[in-house]
Write a protein that holds these residues in place. Structure first.
Motif, short mmCIF file in Angstrom:
data_model
loop_
_atom_site.label_atom_id
_atom_site.label_comp_id
_atom_site.label_asym_id
_atom_site.label_seq_id
_atom_site.Cartn_x
_atom_site.Cartn_y
_atom_site.Cartn_z
N MET A 188 0.83 -1.21 0.00
CA MET A 188 0.00 0.00 0.00
C MET A 188 0.87 1.27 0.00
N PRO A 189 0.22 2.45 -0.20
CA PRO A 189 1.00 3.70 -0.20
C PRO A 189 1.91 3.87 1.02
N GLN A 190 1.37 3.56 2.22
CA GLN A 190 2.21 3.71 3.42
C GLN A 190 3.35 2.70 3.47
N THR A 191 3.14 1.54 2.84
CA THR A 191 4.22 0.55 2.76
C THR A 191 5.34 1.15 1.90
N LYS A 192 4.93 1.72 0.77
CA LYS A 192 5.92 2.30 -0.15
C LYS A 192 6.68 3.44 0.52
N GLU A 193 5.91 4.25 1.28
CA GLU A 193 6.54 5.35 2.00
C GLU A 193 7.56 4.84 3.00
N ALA A 194 7.16 3.81 3.74
CA ALA A 194 8.06 3.23 4.75
C ALA A 194 9.34 2.75 4.08
N ILE A 195 9.18 2.09 2.94
CA ILE A 195 10.35 1.58 2.21
C ILE A 195 11.24 2.74 1.78
N SER A 196 10.63 3.81 1.26
CA SER A 196 11.51 4.89 0.80
C SER A 196 12.16 5.64 1.97
N HIS A 197 11.46 5.71 3.13
CA HIS A 197 12.12 6.31 4.31
C HIS A 197 13.33 5.49 4.72
N ALA A 198 13.17 4.17 4.76
CA ALA A 198 14.28 3.30 5.17
C ALA A 198 15.42 3.42 4.17
N GLN A 199 15.06 3.45 2.88
CA GLN A 199 16.10 3.57 1.86
C GLN A 199 16.84 4.89 1.97
N ALA A 200 16.08 5.98 2.19
CA ALA A 200 16.72 7.30 2.31
C ALA A 200 17.67 7.34 3.50
N ALA A 201 17.29 6.66 4.56
CA ALA A 201 18.12 6.66 5.77
C ALA A 201 19.20 5.57 5.72
N GLU A 202 19.20 4.81 4.62
CA GLU A 202 20.14 3.70 4.46
C GLU A 202 20.06 2.70 5.62
N VAL A 203 18.83 2.45 6.02
CA VAL A 203 18.60 1.45 7.08
C VAL A 203 18.20 0.14 6.41
N PRO A 204 18.90 -0.95 6.71
CA PRO A 204 18.54 -2.23 6.09
C PRO A 204 17.13 -2.68 6.48
N MET A 205 16.46 -3.36 5.54
CA MET A 205 15.06 -3.77 5.77
C MET A 205 14.95 -5.29 5.78
N VAL A 206 14.07 -5.77 6.65
CA VAL A 206 13.66 -7.18 6.63
C VAL A 206 12.15 -7.15 6.43
N PHE A 207 11.64 -7.96 5.50
CA PHE A 207 10.21 -7.93 5.20
C PHE A 207 9.47 -9.01 5.97
N ALA A 208 8.35 -8.60 6.59
CA ALA A 208 7.49 -9.54 7.31
C ALA A 208 6.16 -9.57 6.58
N ILE A 209 5.85 -10.70 5.97
CA ILE A 209 4.56 -10.83 5.29
C ILE A 209 3.60 -11.46 6.29
N ASN A 210 2.65 -10.65 6.74
CA ASN A 210 1.82 -10.98 7.91
C ASN A 210 0.45 -11.54 7.49
N LYS A 211 -0.22 -12.05 8.48
CA LYS A 211 -1.60 -12.57 8.34
C LYS A 211 -1.66 -13.77 7.41
N ILE A 212 -0.62 -14.61 7.43
CA ILE A 212 -0.64 -15.78 6.54
C ILE A 212 -1.64 -16.83 7.01
N ASP A 213 -2.20 -16.64 8.23
CA ASP A 213 -3.25 -17.55 8.70
C ASP A 213 -4.58 -17.29 8.02
N LYS A 214 -4.71 -16.14 7.37
CA LYS A 214 -6.01 -15.80 6.79
C LYS A 214 -6.25 -16.54 5.48
N PRO A 215 -7.50 -16.94 5.25
CA PRO A 215 -7.82 -17.69 4.03
C PRO A 215 -7.42 -16.93 2.75
N GLY A 216 -7.55 -15.62 2.79
CA GLY A 216 -7.25 -14.84 1.58
C GLY A 216 -5.78 -14.48 1.42
N ALA A 217 -4.93 -15.05 2.28
CA ALA A 217 -3.51 -14.66 2.24
C ALA A 217 -2.83 -15.12 0.95
#
Ligand code: GDP
Length: 296
Positions: free
Chosen positions: A101-130
């Protein structure tokens, strides 16, 4: 003047990483922080976390991790705007039943601008629609290729609500942090950043902060933004009184005569009067700047 002591290499020791969770609203930041706090609180001390102090420390396999407990990148951005960089590793959380989503993209660009390494957590995998693959696909269109697809980004499928794969996620965060070889010198006056502050009717001003280097002690003369004082008491997130706080320790202190802003740096001074003089000069400066901006 403010003197920040130089570090000689033999003074530098490993310090725990400081971690921020960022992502779109409702994607599970709070749930993840809550789960980790409950499941992994350091020392296994009775009582658990009794105080919200803006950050907490946990232990996994003997390694300490410090989490900033104010989810959302507003705090991250506000601090960065003040020149404060308090994050070593960012967890970007994305709900598997939604989209990048837009805020996800924003978060990614903030981390990139600050040169902070990122680890991705793909959440809610228990949900049927995951659909975690759909999320990885969408990330790839932003030039973010996860490891299992041959890229450089670590990614973990989790359920924050059910505590599934959280250890695996934290192990990946530790791996990322280990690469940074984070060190600090505990053998000097403390320096760090204010996380939040408030006025408590009974206790007076309460300042939550993170010690980044050096060691903070009871009785220290402290200058934080345009406020000063003497450290009267230090509490950790378990409500335990501390006499000393080494690097990467989140603490809540009493003794500052005012409420510094999130992102303000703090320093220890040798001379109380000098600390007050600097604080007064800063106060004047802020006021003049305020008047100037009002005129325009
Ligand atoms: P935040 O806005 O990013 O802090 O998201 P929250 O942690 O408040 O979560 C938003 C909603 O999603 C809440 O109703 C949570 O209970 C739910 N939620 C979070 N993680 C999971 C998960 O792993 N599985 C399921 N089924 N629901 C989740």
């Amino acid at each position: 003047a403010i003197k920040v002591e130089e570090d000689s290499p033999e003074d530098l020791v490993d310090r725990p990483p400081i971690i921020t969770v960022m992502g779109h609203v409702d994607h599970g930041k709070t749930s993840l922080l809550d789960y980790i706090r409950k499941a992994k609180i350091a020392d296994g001390e009775a009582g658990g976390i009794t105080q919200h102090i803006g950050a907490y420390s946990v232990k996994l396999d003997g390694k300490q991790l410090t989490f900033l407990d104010t989810p959302g990148h507003e705090a991250f951005t506000a601090m960065r705007a003040r020149g404060a960089q308090v994050t070593d590793v960012a967890i970007i959380i994305v709900a598997a039943d939604d989209d990048v989503m837009p805020q996800t993209k924003e978060a990614i660009s903030h981390a990139q601008a600050a040169e902070v390494p990122m680890v991705f957590a793909i959440n809610k995998i228990d949900k049927p629609g995951a659909n975690p693959d759909k999320i990885k696909e969408q990330l790839s269109t932003m030039n973010i290729l996860v490891e299992e697809w041959g890229g450089k980004y670590q990614c973990q499928e989790i359920s924050a609500k059910h505590g599934k794969n959280i250890d695996e996620l934290l192990e990946k965060v530790i791996l990322e942090a280990d690469l940074l070889e984070l060190k600090a010198n505990p053998n000097k006056n403390a320096v760090g950043t204010v996380l939040e502050s408030s006025l408590d009717k009974g206790k007076g001003y309460v300042t939550n902060m993170l010690v980044e280097a050096g060691t903070l002690r009871i009785g220290d003369i402290i200058l934080a933004g345009k406020h000063t004082g003497r450290v009267r008491a230090m509490l950790n997130e378990k409500g335990k009184n501390l006499d000393v706080a080494p690097p990467s320790t989140p603490i809540s202190i009493l003794g500052i005569n005012g409420a510094p802003s999130a992102g303000d740096k703090f320093y220890i001074m040798n001379d109380e009067r000098e600390a007050r003089n600097i604080a007064t000069r800063r106060e004047q400066l802020y006021r003049e700047q305020g008047l100037r901006t009002q005129k325009h």
